[in-house]
Design an enzyme around this catalytic site. Sequence first.
Site, PDB file in Angstrom:
ATOM      1  N   ARG A 164      37.344  27.026  38.900  1.00 19.03           N
ATOM      2  CA  ARG A 164      36.924  26.756  40.275  1.00 19.03           C
ATOM      3  C   ARG A 164      35.450  26.332  40.274  1.00 19.03           C
ATOM      4  O   ARG A 164      34.567  27.158  40.068  1.00 19.03           O
ATOM      5  CB  ARG A 164      37.110  27.970  41.177  1.00 19.03           C
ATOM      6  N   ASP A 447      33.186  39.995  46.590  1.00 19.79           N
ATOM      7  CA  ASP A 447      32.529  38.773  46.140  1.00 19.79           C
ATOM      8  C   ASP A 447      31.850  38.132  47.344  1.00 19.79           C
ATOM      9  O   ASP A 447      31.723  38.751  48.407  1.00 19.79           O
ATOM     10  CB  ASP A 447      33.509  37.828  45.446  1.00 19.79           C
TER      11      ASP A 447
END
Length: 530
Positions: A164, A447
């Site tokens: 990603r 996160d």
Amino acid sequence: MTQVTLQGVRITAEAGAAGARVLTPEALSFVAALHHEFEARRRELLARRAERRAALAAGALPDFLPETSQIREGEWRVAEAPADLVDRRVEITGPVERKMMINALNSGARVFMADFEDALSPTWSNVVEGQANLMDAVRRTLAYDHPDGRRYRLNDEVATLVVRPRGWHLVEKHVEIGGAPVAAGLFDFGLHFYHNARELLDRGSGPYYYLPKLESHHEARLWNDVFRFAQESLGIPVGSIRATVLIETILAAFEMEEILWELREHAAGLNAGRWDYIFSVIKMFGGREEFVLPDRAQVTMEVPFMRAYTELLVRTCHRRGAHAIGGMAAFIPSRRDPKVNEVALAKVREDKVRESRDGFDGTWVAHPDLVPVAREVFDQVLGDAPHQKHRTRDDVQVTAADLLALRVPGGTVTRAGVENDVRVAIEYLGHWLAGQGAVGILNLMEDAATAEIARAQLWQWIRHRAGLAEGGEVTAELYAETRDRVLQRLDPAQETGSARFREAAALLDELVLGEDFVEFLTLPAYRHLP
């Protein structure tokens, strides 16, 4: 260090031994070619984002696009999945840190998403060393020796690697091309593709990606053009790349069909990025009192607007032959409290049962210990089949009103919810500023996406003086009291190189108390990173 290479590329920081491997003149020239070809379009699309946000703030509501109705009504399918992306029943995610990568690749999950975005604090060393770690992972030489004597090595069988890159809104400030910082997404993608695409194909796999934070099919078209340009430039067969798009903004939810269409020669599926999706809802509508959301814990996958979003995602994917991948299970099992594990694992199992029954082909977990739980659930539904794309979910009919039904029945804002958001935001940001992008807090792997929810809710609640279930309102004064209490409770011993809590609190003040909503917390926070 200042390094000038071909085509005006300037590197403004020392990169060490990893940089010598990663930042070769040839690789940087490739990144520069991507920059020259696509930077102007990226800036145009970011300007279009700002225009859409302004329209929503003025009272507009998103809808399915009338000008693309022929795409939604047409008969077409995305490219067939390559062999190692056919079965994706469990996927694990994590930053491109060496030891965590080895554990994730060895976890028994079918796919590992190596993350330069929400799970990584993008210090220069983290980014460059992450690229070197990917090179080693592809070549099966990735290894780590812990100072206590433990040795980490890859198993013979490992998860399929998917990368990603960072989103279109971010830049890599340590690399300038023509005097301007390079787009972080092009930098991350370009280096990985240049160093690994051919090697991956030779090993029977391919260059696979997750694409974050898209807000429109125009942004997907840009990625598709980047993919075509990259493959043609390096002599890689067009269509070798496969990309899964995270539907993690409410605007993208109205353009799922169009996003798959734009990427159809490279598309692998869509993912229900639940945490960023909730953040996107607050960001787009946070200034409007009718859209105030309750405590984060109450915005479950069962509330109407989240059900509409996920069911539409499954229907869209399966109609077009793409994989539908479910959301994150962020629980971190406790080594000391089996009762906590029993309750939390039951919730994880319930969540994965819902996803598998709704038709998802796979799901996400954040910790290796959750892989067996998720795999067992999907094994019961899939059996020997690699997916359930045959379940086209023709029973699902989702309207714009369904996606915008943002009220949570019975939802409340509580003092505990305020304190949880303050703690998550400060503790996460404190570690992020110190270089750690995936942080265990209260048995959850937090996160950037969950920190975004926390600070966005605080901003929204203060702005609208949201009523508290216990009485009173959320005010700037309540926030300040809570912030100070949270700071006192955080371990003072961590206020060193391992965490920067007071700096994080000052940054949170700016994000929460400012009149205007800051689009992404990582934009101002990035200025604090080396």
